[in-house]
Design a protein around this motif. Structure first.
Motif, PDB file in Angstrom:
ATOM      1  N   GLY A   1       1.992   7.302   2.508  1.00 57.17           N
ATOM      2  CA  GLY A   1       2.813   6.332   1.796  1.00 57.17           C
ATOM      3  C   GLY A   1       4.091   5.990   2.536  1.00 57.17           C
ATOM      4  N   LEU A   2       4.745   7.009   3.087  1.00 59.40           N
ATOM      5  CA  LEU A   2       5.996   6.776   3.810  1.00 59.40           C
ATOM      6  C   LEU A   2       5.765   5.969   5.085  1.00 59.40           C
ATOM      7  CD1 LEU A   2       7.646  10.292   3.374  1.00 59.40           C
ATOM      8  CD2 LEU A   2       8.493   8.136   2.412  1.00 59.40           C
ATOM      9  N   THR A   3       4.732   6.329   5.854  1.00 56.71           N
ATOM     10  CA  THR A   3       4.474   5.587   7.094  1.00 56.71           C
ATOM     11  C   THR A   3       4.033   4.159   6.800  1.00 56.71           C
ATOM     12  OG1 THR A   3       2.249   6.555   7.138  1.00 56.71           O
ATOM     13  CG2 THR A   3       3.934   7.626   8.484  1.00 56.71           C
ATOM     14  N   ASP A   4       3.205   3.984   5.760  1.00 57.80           N
ATOM     15  CA  ASP A   4       2.779   2.628   5.390  1.00 57.80           C
ATOM     16  C   ASP A   4       3.976   1.771   4.991  1.00 57.80           C
ATOM     17  OD1 ASP A   4       0.219   3.446   5.852  1.00 57.80           O
ATOM     18  OD2 ASP A   4      -0.426   3.416   3.766  1.00 57.80           O
ATOM     19  N   LEU A   5       4.856   2.327   4.152  1.00 56.63           N
ATOM     20  CA  LEU A   5       5.998   1.555   3.652  1.00 56.63           C
ATOM     21  C   LEU A   5       6.985   1.231   4.768  1.00 56.63           C
ATOM     22  CD1 LEU A   5       7.442   0.327   1.200  1.00 56.63           C
ATOM     23  CD2 LEU A   5       8.562   2.543   0.857  1.00 56.63           C
ATOM     24  N   ILE A   6       7.340   2.226   5.569  1.00 58.06           N
ATOM     25  CA  ILE A   6       8.302   2.000   6.657  1.00 58.06           C
ATOM     26  C   ILE A   6       7.720   1.045   7.690  1.00 58.06           C
ATOM     27  CG2 ILE A   6       9.554   3.090   8.563  1.00 58.06           C
ATOM     28  CD1 ILE A   6       9.704   5.620   6.805  1.00 58.06           C
ATOM     29  N   GLY A   7       6.471   1.275   8.086  1.00 54.74           N
ATOM     30  CA  GLY A   7       5.837   0.400   9.074  1.00 54.74           C
ATOM     31  C   GLY A   7       5.649  -1.005   8.556  1.00 54.74           C
ATOM     32  N   GLY A   8       5.280  -1.135   7.281  1.00 57.58           N
ATOM     33  CA  GLY A   8       5.095  -2.458   6.697  1.00 57.58           C
ATOM     34  C   GLY A   8       6.391  -3.236   6.608  1.00 57.58           C
TER      35      GLY A   8
ATOM     36  N   LEU B   1       3.240   6.012  -2.821  1.00 51.95           N
ATOM     37  CA  LEU B   1       4.424   6.775  -3.202  1.00 51.95           C
ATOM     38  C   LEU B   1       4.611   6.800  -4.715  1.00 51.95           C
ATOM     39  CD1 LEU B   1       6.933   5.682  -0.405  1.00 51.95           C
ATOM     40  CD2 LEU B   1       5.644   7.824  -0.582  1.00 51.95           C
ATOM     41  N   THR B   2       4.223   5.720  -5.379  1.00 55.67           N
ATOM     42  CA  THR B   2       4.270   5.706  -6.847  1.00 55.67           C
ATOM     43  C   THR B   2       3.310   6.735  -7.420  1.00 55.67           C
ATOM     44  OG1 THR B   2       4.876   3.367  -6.877  1.00 55.67           O
ATOM     45  CG2 THR B   2       3.960   4.286  -8.905  1.00 55.67           C
ATOM     46  N   ILE B   3       2.125   6.847  -6.807  1.00 58.82           N
ATOM     47  CA  ILE B   3       1.165   7.860  -7.243  1.00 58.82           C
ATOM     48  C   ILE B   3       1.752   9.258  -7.067  1.00 58.82           C
ATOM     49  CG2 ILE B   3      -1.070   8.896  -6.703  1.00 58.82           C
ATOM     50  CD1 ILE B   3      -2.069   6.085  -6.000  1.00 58.82           C
ATOM     51  N   CYS B   4       2.429   9.481  -5.933  1.00 57.79           N
ATOM     52  CA  CYS B   4       3.086  10.782  -5.713  1.00 57.79           C
ATOM     53  C   CYS B   4       4.108  11.067  -6.798  1.00 57.79           C
ATOM     54  CB  CYS B   4       3.757  10.796  -4.337  1.00 57.79           C
ATOM     55  SG  CYS B   4       2.635  10.901  -2.939  1.00 57.79           S
TER      56      CYS B   4
ATOM     57  N   ALA C   1       0.835  -1.202   0.000  1.00 55.15           N
ATOM     58  CA  ALA C   1       0.000   0.000   0.000  1.00 55.15           C
ATOM     59  C   ALA C   1       0.872   1.255   0.000  1.00 55.15           C
ATOM     60  CB  ALA C   1      -0.932  -0.002   1.206  1.00 55.15           C
ATOM     61  N   GLY C   2       1.929   1.260   0.811  1.00 55.73           N
ATOM     62  CA  GLY C   2       2.828   2.404   0.835  1.00 55.73           C
ATOM     63  C   GLY C   2       3.534   2.615  -0.489  1.00 55.73           C
ATOM     64  N   ALA C   3       3.974   1.515  -1.102  1.00 59.35           N
ATOM     65  CA  ALA C   3       4.639   1.612  -2.399  1.00 59.35           C
ATOM     66  C   ALA C   3       3.703   2.179  -3.459  1.00 59.35           C
ATOM     67  CB  ALA C   3       5.165   0.247  -2.821  1.00 59.35           C
ATOM     68  N   VAL C   4       2.431   1.765  -3.430  1.00 60.24           N
ATOM     69  CA  VAL C   4       1.454   2.275  -4.397  1.00 60.24           C
ATOM     70  C   VAL C   4       1.233   3.776  -4.201  1.00 60.24           C
ATOM     71  CG1 VAL C   4      -0.976   2.192  -5.091  1.00 60.24           C
ATOM     72  CG2 VAL C   4       0.298   0.070  -4.734  1.00 60.24           C
TER      73      VAL C   4
END
Length: 307
Positions: free
Chosen positions: A179-186, A41-44, A36-39
């Motif tokens: 995105g950053l919190t989702d990716l780091i936390g995941g 951040l890709t949108i950003c 979810a975080g990667a998606v």
């Protein structure tokens, strides 16, 4: 869109319960939030927005991500093993605004009022009604207490993390921060799970079975990405308070579906306790004459992490 959000976020607890029945919670949640975080951040990146945060914010961002995503999800999912999905949904929906009141007041982001104090008392009465009769009768299920405590502690983690993110929004855009919190936390969940969680390595082989895999896809696509987008659109068009009323509809959906299709049991004492807890949440979320800070924080967290 509002009906879609109410239904989907009312069934995500059942999807989580199905998933963790056969998959280690750290892997089940870690893969979901990393993707979810990667998606996001890709949108950003595709929109030409900034993705990487300033260097000075990285330590705070890592801390918030671990509390908001990693601790919240793992503790909450392990707690969900011992209680019904409906009870988990009610505890989360009711405790979120009450906990945010405490944290925002403690950190000087909001003033405390008599109405908010009343909301906390009503919420406490709901908890006592939920567990008090069984305790008095001497047949209180200890594992049910452990499960409820796990969901509550997970909720406290993401409400505290949410309050910690608010100053960061002066620098980071909401989608970038999510995105950053989702990716780091995941990723933290994934590596931590592989290091210490029993069954994690086997879960990484993705031999989950179709019920768990479909539950994971449901949590990722309708439960997170689609519903979050719809929620932000409603916040834009309706304001923060009206879309937030999903918090009083989704738990009811979770309880009805759990009792009807999954055989979850609900007695009258539990039903009254749940109603009182949601009533306390309603008092806490009622807009005041001052800027309604708590509802905005509550529902940004819900859209980004809780569901």
């Amino acid at each position: 869109m509002f009906a879609f959000i109410c239904f989907v976020w009312g069934t995500t607890w059942l999807a989580m319960k199905i998933g963790i029945a056969s998959v280690s919670p750290g892997i089940f949640a870690g893969l979901r939030w990393s993707l979810a975080g990667a998606v996001l951040l890709t949108i950003c990146r595709l929109r030409g927005d900034r993705v990487l945060p300033p260097l000075r914010m990285i330590p705070r961002l890592i801390f918030v991500s671990i509390v908001l995503i990693s601790f919240n999800q793992v503790i909450q999912l392990y707690g969900l093993k011992y209680i019904t999905a409906g009870l988990g949904a009610v505890i989360s929906s009711a405790l979120t605004p009450l906990a945010l009141l405490v944290f925002t007041v403690a950190m000087g982001q909001e003033r405390f009022s008599s109405r908010q104090f009343g909301a906390i008392l009503v919420g406490i009465a709901g908890v006592l009604m939920l567990f008090g009769p069984a305790a008095i009768a001497g047949n209180l299920d200890v594992w049910k207490i452990v499960g409820a405590a796990g969901v509550a502690i997970g909720c406290l983690c993401y409400t505290f993390g949410s309050v910690m993110t608010r100053p960061m929004m002066r620098t980071l855009q909401p989608v970038q921060l999510a995105g950053l919190t989702d990716l780091i936390g995941g990723l933290t969940m994934l590596f931590g799970s592989l290091a210490i969680e029993p069954g994690a390595a086997d879960s990484m082989r993705l031999h989950w079975g179709w019920p768990a895999f479909l539950a994971w896809l449901y949590l990722l696509i309708p439960g997170a990405l689609m519903s979050t987008t719809m929620y932000f659109l409603l916040v834009r068009d309706w304001g923060a308070s009206r879309p937030g009323t999903y918090a009083f509809i989704s738990p009811v959906i979770a309880v009805i579906i759990g009792c009807t299709f999954f055989g979850e049991q609900l007695d009258w004492g539990e039903a009254i306790g749940m109603v009182l807890m949601l009533a306390g949440a309603g008092m806490a979320l009622r807009p005041s004459r001052q800027a309604a800070q708590v509802p905005q924080a509550v529902y940004r967290v819900k859209a980004d992490t809780a569901c």
